[in-house]
Design a protein around this motif. Structure first.
Motif, short mmCIF file in Angstrom:
data_model
loop_
_atom_site.label_atom_id
_atom_site.label_comp_id
_atom_site.label_asym_id
_atom_site.label_seq_id
_atom_site.Cartn_x
_atom_site.Cartn_y
_atom_site.Cartn_z
N ALA A 103 0.83 -1.20 0.00
CA ALA A 103 0.00 0.00 0.00
C ALA A 103 0.87 1.25 0.00
CB ALA A 103 -0.92 -0.02 1.22
N ALA A 104 1.98 1.21 0.75
CA ALA A 104 2.86 2.37 0.80
C ALA A 104 3.44 2.66 -0.58
CB ALA A 104 3.99 2.12 1.80
N TRP A 105 3.76 1.60 -1.32
CA TRP A 105 4.29 1.79 -2.67
C TRP A 105 3.20 2.32 -3.61
CZ3 TRP A 105 2.88 -0.62 -7.27
CH2 TRP A 105 3.70 -0.33 -8.38
N ALA A 106 1.99 1.72 -3.52
CA ALA A 106 0.91 2.13 -4.42
C ALA A 106 0.45 3.55 -4.14
CB ALA A 106 -0.27 1.16 -4.28
N ALA B 291 2.58 8.60 -3.60
CA ALA B 291 2.42 10.02 -3.92
C ALA B 291 1.26 10.66 -3.14
CB ALA B 291 2.18 10.20 -5.42
N SER B 292 0.59 9.87 -2.30
CA SER B 292 -0.58 10.38 -1.57
C SER B 292 -0.18 10.84 -0.18
CB SER B 292 -1.65 9.29 -1.46
OG SER B 292 -2.04 8.81 -2.74
N PRO B 293 -0.91 11.81 0.38
CA PRO B 293 -0.63 12.26 1.75
C PRO B 293 -0.96 11.16 2.76
CG PRO B 293 -2.64 13.28 0.94
CD PRO B 293 -2.04 12.57 -0.23
N GLN B 294 -0.44 11.32 3.99
CA GLN B 294 -0.64 10.31 5.03
C GLN B 294 -2.10 10.14 5.38
OE1 GLN B 294 1.83 8.31 6.25
NE2 GLN B 294 0.10 7.19 7.15
N SER B 295 -2.85 11.22 5.34
CA SER B 295 -4.28 11.13 5.68
C SER B 295 -5.02 10.21 4.72
CB SER B 295 -4.92 12.52 5.66
OG SER B 295 -4.77 13.12 4.37
N THR B 296 -4.64 10.26 3.46
CA THR B 296 -5.26 9.37 2.47
C THR B 296 -4.88 7.93 2.74
OG1 THR B 296 -5.24 11.11 0.79
CG2 THR B 296 -5.46 8.84 0.02
N ARG B 297 -3.61 7.70 3.07
CA ARG B 297 -3.17 6.34 3.38
C ARG B 297 -3.92 5.78 4.59
NH1 ARG B 297 3.45 6.36 2.81
NH2 ARG B 297 3.58 7.40 0.76
N ASP B 298 -4.12 6.64 5.59
CA ASP B 298 -4.84 6.19 6.79
C ASP B 298 -6.28 5.81 6.46
OD1 ASP B 298 -2.60 6.62 8.30
OD2 ASP B 298 -3.20 8.61 9.00
N VAL C 205 -3.77 -11.53 1.24
CA VAL C 205 -2.56 -11.56 0.40
C VAL C 205 -2.02 -10.15 0.15
CG1 VAL C 205 -1.69 -12.13 -1.90
CG2 VAL C 205 -3.15 -13.75 -0.68
N LEU C 206 -2.93 -9.20 -0.07
CA LEU C 206 -2.50 -7.85 -0.44
C LEU C 206 -2.30 -6.92 0.74
CD1 LEU C 206 -4.83 -7.30 -3.54
CD2 LEU C 206 -2.43 -7.98 -3.54
N ASP C 207 -2.94 -7.22 1.87
CA ASP C 207 -2.85 -6.28 3.00
C ASP C 207 -2.37 -6.94 4.29
OD1 ASP C 207 -3.56 -3.61 4.30
OD2 ASP C 207 -4.83 -4.98 5.44
#
Length: 377
Positions: free
Chosen positions: A306-309, A312-319, A357-359
């Motif tokens: 997920a970090a690789w995908a 380019a996104s901000p941390q809030s989006t990742r969360d 598998v993905l997460d």
């Protein structure tokens, strides 16, 4: 109305012949059910000497519920047959009275005589109606006892939980994990506490599942016989989820135990004359603070995929993406209790497998790697 033209109404409606025919059919059905119940009980009683998987499956299919239900149905139908036979006799008597009152009304020479005949007919109609309601209530009660009732929603939910406690723990962990991830966006300490509980439930689910022969069998059959059926994949995906979910909690507790032990030893070294209880306080304090800090650090370790995908996104989006992925697990866990469709179950397994598998798998691997780096002397 022509049949009761003088009275103007039928005081005792009904067809005695039809009632008697129905009573006889019910009586015959009751006798058949009684015989079936006796045969089932005999089969179960005399199958004790038969051993093996086939015997176990046979006895399970002829559980004590089936003979009991057959016996209950026999009793109910026999009671209904008796009640209908009694109603037949009452109906015959009432219709005879009705015919007599009709004759009296037709032969009446005065208004008073006609009024008396009609009054008696109305009293008969009232008695007839009350008797009909009583027999209807009796038949309704017999029908209620005829077969087992479907359990209510809460009873069905509780039965699913008690039938498979391992799955119940896994599902509770998934739901709490999603809740904890969402709460952590606004209040990290509270979210972390919920997620620690979810990790504990995952560990309990893992232990419960591995101790269950029914859970292990599809995995063993898949590994030894190549039987990769739906049960195999469900068990495999569940095992992956339980293992991944338990990693943060186990790592945090292990880290806390290491720090607590070191603090206790240091306290005893500093004061060798003190008792072992003296070291308990600093050890417990170190265990608590280290467990909490390690859990918080592991919570912040991202899924590398997920970090690789989302690089380019901000941390809030990742969360938020992390909360969304956890919510999918909560949805599939909830569906386990709200839908009995095989198609839905297989779809949920596929979704959970992809999520694992993905997460879950990559996240657990990253957290394990970080944990071993910290724990290494």
């Amino acid at each position: 109305m022509a049949e009761h033209g003088a009275l103007g109404f039928d005081p005792a409606p009904g067809n005695p012949a039809a009632v008697l025919a129905l009573a006889k059919k019910l009586s015959a059905s009751a006798a058949s059910l009684g015989e079936a119940s006796r045969i089932m009980q005999s089969l179960v009683a005399h199958s004790a000497a038969w051993q093996g998987e086939a015997a176990t499956a046979f006895r399970a299919s002829l559980s004590t519920d089936l003979p009991r239900y057959l016996g209950s149905a026999h009793t109910s139908l026999a009671e209904a047959a008796r009640r209908l036979t009694s109603w037949h006799d009452t109906l015959v008597a009432h219709r005879a009275l009705a015919a007599r009152y009709e004759v009296q009304a037709a032969a009446a020479k005065t208004e008073q005589t006609l009024a008396d005949a009609r009054r008696l007919a109305r009293e008969l109609a009232s008695e007839h109606g009350a008797a009909a309601r009583r027999i209807a209530q009796t038949l309704d009660a017999a029908a209620d006892r005829l077969a087992p009732k479907e359990p209510g929603a809460m009873a069905s939910l509780w039965r699913k939980i008690t039938d498979d406690p391992g799955d119940a723990l896994s599902n509770a962990s998934a739901i709490l994990g999603a809740i904890g991830a969402g709460v952590a966006l606004f209040c990290p300490p509270a979210g972390l506490a919920v997620m620690l509980v979810a990790g504990g439930l995952s560990l309990a689910a893992l232990t419960t599942h591995l101790a269950d022969p029914k859970f292990r069998k599809p995995l063993v059959d898949g590994a030894t016989k190549g039987e990769f059926d739906a049960d195999f994949w469900k068990s495999a995906v569940t095992l992956l989820g339980d293992t991944a979910g338990s990693v943060p909690g186990v790592a945090a507790v292990a880290s806390g135990a290491k720090a607590g032990t070191a603090a206790a030893r240091a306290a005893m070294t500093a004061a060798p004359e003190a008792s072992a209880l003296t070291a308990l306080s600093p050890g417990a304090s170190a265990f608590r603070s280290t467990t909490w800090s390690t859990a918080n650090t592991l919570r912040e370790v991202e899924n590398p995929l997920a970090a690789w995908a989302l690089r380019a996104s901000p941390q809030s989006t990742r969360d938020r993406v992390g909360v969304g992925v956890a919510s999918v697990g909560a949805i599939t866990a909830t569906l386990d209790y709200t839908n009995d469709s095989d198609a839905v179950e297989q779809s949920s397994t596929a979704v959970d497998g992809a999520r694992g598998v993905l997460d879950e798998g990559p996240s657990a691997a990253a957290k394990s790697s970080h944990f071993w780096t910290v724990m290494r002397p």
